[in-house]
Write a protein that holds these residues in place. Sequence first.
Motif, PDB file in Angstrom:
ATOM      1  N   LEU A  12      -7.656 -95.484 -20.721  1.00 28.22           N
ATOM      2  CA  LEU A  12      -8.776 -96.231 -21.294  1.00 28.22           C
ATOM      3  C   LEU A  12     -10.115 -95.611 -20.892  1.00 28.22           C
ATOM      4  CD1 LEU A  12      -8.675 -98.539 -23.201  1.00 28.22           C
ATOM      5  CD2 LEU A  12      -9.002-100.125 -21.310  1.00 28.22           C
ATOM      6  N   ALA A  13     -10.172 -95.045 -19.691  1.00 28.47           N
ATOM      7  CA  ALA A  13     -11.412 -94.394 -19.258  1.00 28.47           C
ATOM      8  C   ALA A  13     -11.759 -93.236 -20.189  1.00 28.47           C
ATOM      9  CB  ALA A  13     -11.277 -93.902 -17.822  1.00 28.47           C
ATOM     10  N   VAL A  14     -10.738 -92.510 -20.633  1.00 30.90           N
ATOM     11  CA  VAL A  14     -10.970 -91.406 -21.574  1.00 30.90           C
ATOM     12  C   VAL A  14     -11.526 -91.955 -22.887  1.00 30.90           C
ATOM     13  CG1 VAL A  14      -9.866 -89.608 -22.953  1.00 30.90           C
ATOM     14  CG2 VAL A  14      -9.179 -89.947 -20.565  1.00 30.90           C
ATOM     15  N   LEU A  15     -10.925 -93.022 -23.381  1.00 26.46           N
ATOM     16  CA  LEU A  15     -11.357 -93.591 -24.661  1.00 26.46           C
ATOM     17  C   LEU A  15     -12.775 -94.165 -24.581  1.00 26.46           C
ATOM     18  CD1 LEU A  15      -8.068 -95.305 -25.845  1.00 26.46           C
ATOM     19  CD2 LEU A  15      -9.073 -93.162 -26.615  1.00 26.46           C
ATOM     20  N   ARG A  16     -13.090 -94.781 -23.454  1.00 30.85           N
ATOM     21  CA  ARG A  16     -14.443 -95.343 -23.282  1.00 30.85           C
ATOM     22  C   ARG A  16     -15.502 -94.254 -23.301  1.00 30.85           C
ATOM     23  NH1 ARG A  16     -12.443 -98.696 -18.987  1.00 30.85           N
ATOM     24  NH2 ARG A  16     -13.253 -97.112 -17.566  1.00 30.85           N
ATOM     25  N   SER A  17     -15.133 -93.094 -22.776  1.00 29.34           N
ATOM     26  CA  SER A  17     -16.129 -92.027 -22.621  1.00 29.34           C
ATOM     27  C   SER A  17     -16.355 -91.250 -23.909  1.00 29.34           C
ATOM     28  CB  SER A  17     -15.688 -91.066 -21.506  1.00 29.34           C
ATOM     29  OG  SER A  17     -14.574 -90.312 -21.962  1.00 29.34           O
ATOM     30  N   SER A  18     -15.553 -91.519 -24.916  1.00 28.66           N
ATOM     31  CA  SER A  18     -15.663 -90.749 -26.150  1.00 28.66           C
ATOM     32  C   SER A  18     -16.110 -91.612 -27.332  1.00 28.66           C
ATOM     33  CB  SER A  18     -14.316 -90.102 -26.471  1.00 28.66           C
ATOM     34  OG  SER A  18     -14.364 -89.499 -27.748  1.00 28.66           O
ATOM     35  N   ASP A  19     -17.050 -91.115 -28.100  1.00 24.84           N
ATOM     36  CA  ASP A  19     -17.483 -91.836 -29.305  1.00 24.84           C
ATOM     37  C   ASP A  19     -16.552 -91.548 -30.475  1.00 24.84           C
ATOM     38  OD1 ASP A  19     -19.689 -93.042 -28.138  1.00 24.84           O
ATOM     39  OD2 ASP A  19     -20.960 -91.296 -28.473  1.00 24.84           O
ATOM     40  N   GLU A  20     -15.753 -90.509 -30.314  1.00 23.65           N
ATOM     41  CA  GLU A  20     -14.817 -90.132 -31.366  1.00 23.65           C
ATOM     42  C   GLU A  20     -13.388 -90.430 -30.907  1.00 23.65           C
ATOM     43  OE1 GLU A  20     -15.581 -88.923 -34.392  1.00 23.65           O
ATOM     44  OE2 GLU A  20     -17.665 -89.362 -33.824  1.00 23.65           O
ATOM     45  N   PRO A  21     -12.486 -90.565 -31.853  1.00 21.15           N
ATOM     46  CA  PRO A  21     -11.071 -90.710 -31.477  1.00 21.15           C
ATOM     47  C   PRO A  21     -10.625 -89.514 -30.639  1.00 21.15           C
ATOM     48  CG  PRO A  21     -11.377 -91.236 -33.793  1.00 21.15           C
ATOM     49  CD  PRO A  21     -12.690 -90.709 -33.300  1.00 21.15           C
ATOM     50  N   VAL A  22      -9.724 -89.762 -29.714  1.00 17.40           N
ATOM     51  CA  VAL A  22      -9.241 -88.688 -28.847  1.00 17.40           C
ATOM     52  C   VAL A  22      -7.799 -88.353 -29.225  1.00 17.40           C
ATOM     53  CG1 VAL A  22     -10.738 -89.498 -26.997  1.00 17.40           C
ATOM     54  CG2 VAL A  22      -8.355 -90.220 -27.060  1.00 17.40           C
ATOM     55  N   ASP A  23      -7.413 -87.102 -28.968  1.00 16.02           N
ATOM     56  CA  ASP A  23      -6.056 -86.696 -29.334  1.00 16.02           C
ATOM     57  C   ASP A  23      -5.116 -86.756 -28.128  1.00 16.02           C
ATOM     58  OD1 ASP A  23      -6.622 -84.486 -27.796  1.00 16.02           O
ATOM     59  OD2 ASP A  23      -7.178 -83.251 -29.513  1.00 16.02           O
ATOM     60  N   ASP A  24      -3.855 -86.513 -28.404  1.00 15.02           N
ATOM     61  CA  ASP A  24      -2.844 -86.606 -27.357  1.00 15.02           C
ATOM     62  C   ASP A  24      -3.106 -85.645 -26.200  1.00 15.02           C
ATOM     63  OD1 ASP A  24      -1.305 -88.681 -28.371  1.00 15.02           O
ATOM     64  OD2 ASP A  24      -0.204 -87.342 -29.703  1.00 15.02           O
ATOM     65  N   ALA A  25      -3.673 -84.482 -26.532  1.00 16.29           N
ATOM     66  CA  ALA A  25      -3.911 -83.483 -25.483  1.00 16.29           C
ATOM     67  C   ALA A  25      -4.880 -84.013 -24.434  1.00 16.29           C
ATOM     68  CB  ALA A  25      -4.463 -82.202 -26.104  1.00 16.29           C
TER      69      ALA A  25
END
Length: 313
Positions: free
Chosen positions: A247-260
């Motif tokens: 979730l920390a990764v998702l919060r830090s990104s304004d764009e969708p994130v990929d599996d990598a």
Amino acid sequence: MERETPPNGAETVGTVVAWYDANARDLPWRRPGTSAWAVLVSEFMLQQTPVERVREPWARWLERWPTPADLAATPSGEAVRAWGRLGYPRRALRLHGAAVAITERFGGEVPADLDDLRSLPGVGSYTAAAVASFAFGRRAVVLDTNVRRVLVRLHAGEAYPGATPTRAETAVAEAYLPDEPALAARWAVASMELGAVVCTARRPRCDACPVADRCAWRHAGHPAWDGPPRRGQTYEGTDRQCRGALLAVLRSSDEPVDDAELTRAWPDAVQRERALGSLVHDGLVVPARAAGMLTDERRWALPGGPGAGVAGP
DNA sequence: AACACGTGGCT
DNA sequence: TAGCCAAGTGT
């Protein structure tokens, strides 16, 4: 049922309330003029999170969403993002859900009725009583971990309350609660404060306690906890830690994130997939596809953000 | 009823 | 240091 009449109950209430008037911390959500919505937000944030970590996020939250309708008009993912590192992000989702329910079912006004409050997502018996008492001056049994500890020591002479409030415990709390609503509300906040700063779990400051002279636990010589071992909260390596990392990764990104990107945050594939699935199940994460991408690689986002939802080509 | 659910500070 | 603890709720 046996009647739980506290010895000198009214005197204890008066003493603790007087102590509170002279020693209360200056917490922003206690200041006069604080809206019921602001009180509700503080209670959500304070669920299992220390006061000092809540001050700043609370102020920023209310600047951005001064009313329930303001939050209700925002995608829930923005609430999760603004929640930051307060912990238990499902609370952010439930607070958003509560704002929607208040807007749709209560005309945008936080209800004062206990049952109405309880009907809101994320509002249990404690939070409902706290809002009724602190925001509306109602007479309500506010039984949080602080009050439970104060009462079990003062009244029952034990070091710690059990895992969940018993019927007897609630009866004791009810017996201490003054009839007059305004005084009941003062006792509620004062007994909580006493537990938070004096009658603490670790190192109680009995020398500073206004009711030490009538404390059953102190009179018994501070007997140690002899009940079943309190199970600790393990964290390292758990799904909770994994969820937090993702979730920390998702919060830090304004764009969708990929599996990598998620793999970088949590290499173990089995646990990562399980945690991701649970986050999706909880509504904290949604499958997404970046605009214009033709790849079938999976992408993920906070709910309601740009690219969120499985958009068709 | 027991358990899952984040994060960070303190001893 | 490794636990323990923090204004709980939902299942």
